[in-house]
Design a protein around this motif. Structure first.
Motif, PDB file in Angstrom:
ATOM      1  N   VAL A   1      13.326  70.470   3.166  1.00  9.15           N
ATOM      2  CA  VAL A   1      12.676  71.495   3.991  1.00  9.15           C
ATOM      3  C   VAL A   1      11.508  72.114   3.239  1.00  9.15           C
ATOM      4  O   VAL A   1      10.403  72.298   3.805  1.00  9.15           O
ATOM      5  CB  VAL A   1      13.698  72.577   4.399  1.00  9.15           C
ATOM      6  CG1 VAL A   1      12.986  73.729   5.096  1.00  9.15           C
ATOM      7  CG2 VAL A   1      14.761  71.985   5.304  1.00  9.15           C
ATOM      8  N   SER A   2      11.713  72.432   1.969  1.00 10.98           N
ATOM      9  CA  SER A   2      10.648  73.045   1.184  1.00 10.98           C
ATOM     10  C   SER A   2       9.435  72.124   1.079  1.00 10.98           C
ATOM     11  O   SER A   2       8.288  72.565   1.179  1.00 10.98           O
ATOM     12  CB  SER A   2      11.152  73.407  -0.216  1.00 10.98           C
ATOM     13  OG  SER A   2      12.175  74.379  -0.142  1.00 10.98           O
ATOM     14  N   ALA A   3       9.704  70.828   0.889  1.00 12.75           N
ATOM     15  CA  ALA A   3       8.599  69.871   0.786  1.00 12.75           C
ATOM     16  C   ALA A   3       7.805  69.825   2.084  1.00 12.75           C
ATOM     17  O   ALA A   3       6.562  69.830   2.073  1.00 12.75           O
ATOM     18  CB  ALA A   3       9.140  68.490   0.441  1.00 12.75           C
ATOM     19  N   LEU A   4       8.522  69.794   3.223  1.00  8.99           N
ATOM     20  CA  LEU A   4       7.830  69.755   4.507  1.00  8.99           C
ATOM     21  C   LEU A   4       7.073  71.052   4.776  1.00  8.99           C
ATOM     22  O   LEU A   4       5.965  71.037   5.338  1.00  8.99           O
ATOM     23  CB  LEU A   4       8.838  69.483   5.632  1.00  8.99           C
ATOM     24  CG  LEU A   4       9.468  68.083   5.609  1.00  8.99           C
ATOM     25  CD1 LEU A   4      10.527  67.958   6.697  1.00  8.99           C
ATOM     26  CD2 LEU A   4       8.399  67.004   5.790  1.00  8.99           C
ATOM     27  N   VAL A   5       7.667  72.182   4.383  1.00 16.30           N
ATOM     28  CA  VAL A   5       6.983  73.471   4.561  1.00 16.30           C
ATOM     29  C   VAL A   5       5.710  73.512   3.723  1.00 16.30           C
ATOM     30  O   VAL A   5       4.647  73.963   4.200  1.00 16.30           O
ATOM     31  CB  VAL A   5       7.921  74.638   4.182  1.00 16.30           C
ATOM     32  CG1 VAL A   5       7.143  75.947   4.097  1.00 16.30           C
ATOM     33  CG2 VAL A   5       9.045  74.771   5.194  1.00 16.30           C
ATOM     34  N   VAL A   6       5.818  73.051   2.477  1.00 25.79           N
ATOM     35  CA  VAL A   6       4.636  73.055   1.606  1.00 25.79           C
ATOM     36  C   VAL A   6       3.554  72.143   2.176  1.00 25.79           C
ATOM     37  O   VAL A   6       2.367  72.500   2.217  1.00 25.79           O
ATOM     38  CB  VAL A   6       5.024  72.617   0.179  1.00 25.79           C
ATOM     39  CG1 VAL A   6       3.773  72.358  -0.659  1.00 25.79           C
ATOM     40  CG2 VAL A   6       5.872  73.693  -0.480  1.00 25.79           C
TER      41      VAL A   6
END
Length: 580
Positions: free
Chosen positions: A144-149
Motif C-alpha cells: 500500500v505504501s509503495a502504491l501511495v508513494v
C-alpha cells in the motif's frame, strides 16, 4: 541447528507461501487500504480546489463538505483494513504454530537427542509471532505504501515536474543510505533470534531441574549464566539498533529535506508565476501525506529482514527428518522371522554416530511370560527398548512379533498399538491423575481404569487423594512420590491393552513392600502380555521366568536365574529393614 539440514537461503517468496488460506482476507484488507490511500490522495486536490475557489470569491461549503465526507470514508476504510489484517495475521500464526507443533511431535528421536527443547519451543512461539507481523502487517502495508508513494509522486509530477524532481532526488539519496545498512540489520537480527532460542533452552534446562538447582545452591550461578545469555541478546539487538539508527536520520532527511526544499523552491516559483498558490499548498500536502508511507517503505526493509530470519529458523525445523509411518518391505526379512509366537530379535545391530552399541543380538521372548534383561551399564539394554519401540531403526537384523516383521509388516502406528513402554524416569504430565492414566486410551471406561488401578496397586492412592482420579498431580507429577509416579506410568501403559509391555527398571523407586506388590503385579501381567523388563535388583531378577544377559553388545547368556547367575553383573543388595 545441530541437525544437518538442506535449508537454503529463505526469500520473500518463501514467506508468502504461509499466506495460503488467508489471501482472501489479505486481499480484502489490501483493497480497503488502497481505497483509503486513494481517498487520502484526493484530499490535497480538494484543498487546492477549495483555495482557488475561495480566492475567486465563490462559495466553498460544498467543497468543505466533500472534504469531510472523503476524510470520514478514508478513516472508515482504514479501520476496516486494520481489522482484516489483524484477523488474517492471527489465522496465519495459528496455522504456523499448528504446523510447527505437528512437525515437532513427529520428529525422529535422534533429532531430540541433538536439539535443545527450549530453542525448538522458541521457534514455535516467538518466531511465528515475528513472522505473523511481517506477513499480515508489513508486507501489505509495504504494498500500500509503495502504491501511495507512486500515486503521490504522479500527482506531484502533474502539479509541478520541477518540484517533483527535487523530492525524488532527496528520496533517492536517503533510500541509498538505508539500502546499505539492511544487510547488517538482518545479520544482527538472525543472531539475536538464535540467542533468544538459546536463552529459552537454558531456562527450560534450569527450571525443569529447579529442585536440583536449589539443593545445589546454584541459583546465583545459574542466574549469572542466564544473565550472560540475555546480554548476548542485548548486544545483538543494540548493534541492530545502531544500524537502524542510521535509517531514522535518512528517513528524516528524506521527509523533512523534501518539505523544506519544496517550500523554498515552491515560493520562488510562485513568485515567478510558474505555479499557483493553491497548487503549491496541494504539493506541500502531498509531501506531508507521503511522509508516513515513505517512512513505512524505509522501515519495511528491516521488518522483512526480521521476518526472513524468523522464516529461516522455522524452515530449519520443517526440514528436520520425521518418522515415517508407512511399512517398509524388506525382501530378506522373512528369512529371519521366526514362525513361532512371541517376540524375536535376529542378528540386530545398531550404532550411534560415534560408537557401536549392538553387534548382533538374537533372542526370543515367549508370547506370555516375564523376561528380564540384565547386563552392565552400556551393554545395550535401553537401546534394545528404543529399537522395540521403533524410536530408532536397527542398522541390520530383524525384529518380529508373532512371525511378522516390525518394519515390513507393520506401519509405525500399527506396531506401537502393540507396544507399551514404561520409562525409568516415569514422566507424568501436568493434569489430573485420570488424564495421566488414560493418556494412551482417552476413551477407556471407568471399569477399565479401575481394573488397571487395582492391578498396579493405586487403589489406596485414589481413595486418599481429595478429588480421587480428578486430583491434579502437578508439573511432572510433582505431588506424587517416586513409587506412585512409577505405578501410574505402568497403569498408563496397561490401560491401552498392549501385547508387548516394556518396563525399564520399574522397581527402582519402590520400597520393599511396594516392590513385592509390583512383583506380584508383574507376574499377573505376564499371563496376558509379553513382558520384558530391564532389571538390576536381585528380587526382580529372581522373580523373572527367564533372564537375558547382555554384554559388549551381544547376548552373553539366556535362561533361568540359576542358569545365568554367573554371567550377571554385580547387583546392589536389597535394602533390609532396621534403624541405625
Amino acid at each position: 541447528m545441530n541437525e544437518t539440514t538442506t535449508t537454503g537461503r529463505v526469500t520473500l517468496r518463501d514467506l508468502l507461501v504461509w499466506t495460503r488460506g488467508s489471501r482472501l482476507r489479505l486481499l480484502g484488507a489490501l483493497i480497503c487500504a488502497l481505497a483509503a490511500a486513494g481517498l487520502g490522495l484526493a484530499q490535497p486536490m480538494i484543498v487546492s480546489r477549495t483555495i482557488d475557489t475561495a480566492t475567486a470569491g465563490q462559495p466553498v461549503m460544498p467543497l468543505l463538505l466533500l472534504l469531510t465526507v472523503v476524510f470520514v470514508a478514508q478513516a472508515t476504510t482504514q479501520a476496516l483494513s486494520t481489522y482484516r489484517l489483524d484477523q488474517a495475521g492471527e489465522t496465519i500464526v495459528m496455522r504456523l504454530r499448528v504446523a510447527l507443533t505437528d512437525q515437532l511431535l513427529r520428529l525422529r528421536m535422534a533429532v531430540f537427542d541433538r536439539q535443545r527443547l527450549g530453542d525448538l519451543i522458541s521457534r514455535a512461539t516467538t518466531d511465528t509471532t515475528l513472522l505473523r507481523d511481517v506477513l499480515a502487517q508489513d508486507v501489505v502495508n509495504g504494498v500500500v505504501s509503495a502504491l501511495v508513494v507512486v500515486g503521490g509522486l504522479a500527482m506531484m509530477l502533474w502539479l509541478d515536474p520541477v518540484l517533483a524532481a527535487v523530492v525524488l532526488a532527496v528520496v533517492v539519496v536517503s533510500g541509498a543510505v538505508v539500502g546499505v545498512v539492511l544487510k547488517g540489520i538482518r545479520r544482527e537480527t538472525v543472531a539475536a533470534q538464535e540467542a533468544t532460542g538459546a536463552l529459552a533452552a537454558e531456562m527450560e534446562r534450569v527450571l525443569s531441574a529447579i529442585r536440583t538447582v536449589r539443593v545445589s545452591r546454584a541459583e546465583a550461578r545459574e542466574s549469572r549464566a542466564l544473565g550472560d545469555r540475555a546480554d548476548v541478546i542485548r548486544r545483538h539487538n543494540v548493534r541492530a539498533a545502531r544500524l537502524t539508527a542510521v535509517v531514522s536520520p535518512a528517513i528524516e532527511f528524506g521527509v523533512q529535506g523534501s518539505l523544506v526544499l519544496v517550500i523554498v523552491v515552491g515560493l520562488y516559483r510562485v513568485a515567478a508565476g510558474d505555479i499557483a498558490i493553491g497548487d503549491l499548498v496541494a504539493f506541500l500536502l502531498y509531501v506531508n501525506y507521503l511522509a508516513v508511507p515513505m517512512s513505512s517503505l524505509f522501515d519495511i526493509g528491516p521488518a522483512i529482514q526480521t521476518g526472513i530470519a524468523a522464516m529461516q529458523r522455522l524452515q530449519e525445523v520443517v526440514d528436520l527428518p520425521t518418522e515415517e509411518d508407512s511399512a517398509r518391505p524388506r525382501p530378506d526379512a522373512q528369512a529371519f522371522v521366526s514362525v513361532g509366537s512371541g517376540l524375536a530379535l535376529r542378528d540386530v545391530r545398531f550404532r550411534y554416530t560415534d560408537r557401536e552399541i549392538l553387534t548382533g543380538v538374537s533372542f526370543q521372548v515367549p508370547r506370555h511370560g516375564f523376561t528380564a534383561v540384565a547386563g552392565p551399564s552400556g551393554a545395550g539394554k535401553t537401546t534394545i527398548f528404543n529399537l522395540l519401540a521403533r524410536f530408532y531403526d536397527p542398522a541390520d537384523g530383524v525384529i518380529a512379533f508373532d512371525g511378522k516383521d516390525a518394519h515390513s509388516d507393520h506401519t509405525l502406528e500399527e506396531w506401537r498399538t502393540r507396544i507399551g513402554l514404561v520409562e525409568q524416569s516415569s514422566p507424568l504430565m501436568y493434569g489430573t491423575l485420570r488424564d495421566n492414566i488414560s493418556y494412551a486410551a482417552p476413551d477407556a471406561d471407568e471399569e477399565r481404569l479401575h481394573a488397571v488401578i487395582e492391578m498396579t496397586g493405586l487403589t489406596d492412592l485414589v481413595r486418599r487423594l481429595p478429588d480421587g482420579l480428578d486430583t491434579m498431580v502437578g508439573e511432572h507429577g510433582s505431588t506424587l512420590s517416586g513409587g506412585e509416579q512409577q505405578r501410574v506410568a505402568i497403569a498408563r501403559s496397561l490401560v491401552a491393552r498392549p501385547e508387548i509391555l516394556l518396563l525399564d527398571e520399574p522397581t527402582s523407586h519402590l520400597d520393599a513392600v511396594n516392590e513385592q506388590l509390583l512383583t506380584r503385579t508383574l507376574r499377573r501381567i505376564s499371563t496376558e502380555h509379553t513382558l520384558l523388563v530391564i532389571a538390576h535388583r536381585f528380587s526382580t531378577l529372581r522373580a523373572a521366568d527367564r533372564i537375558i544377559v547382555l554384554a559388549d553388545g551381544k547376548v552373553a547368556a539366556c535362561g533361568s536365574y540359576e542358569e545365568v547367575r554367573d554371567h550377571l553383573p554385580p547387583v546392589p543388595a536389597d535394602l533390609g529393614q532396621g534403624c541405625a
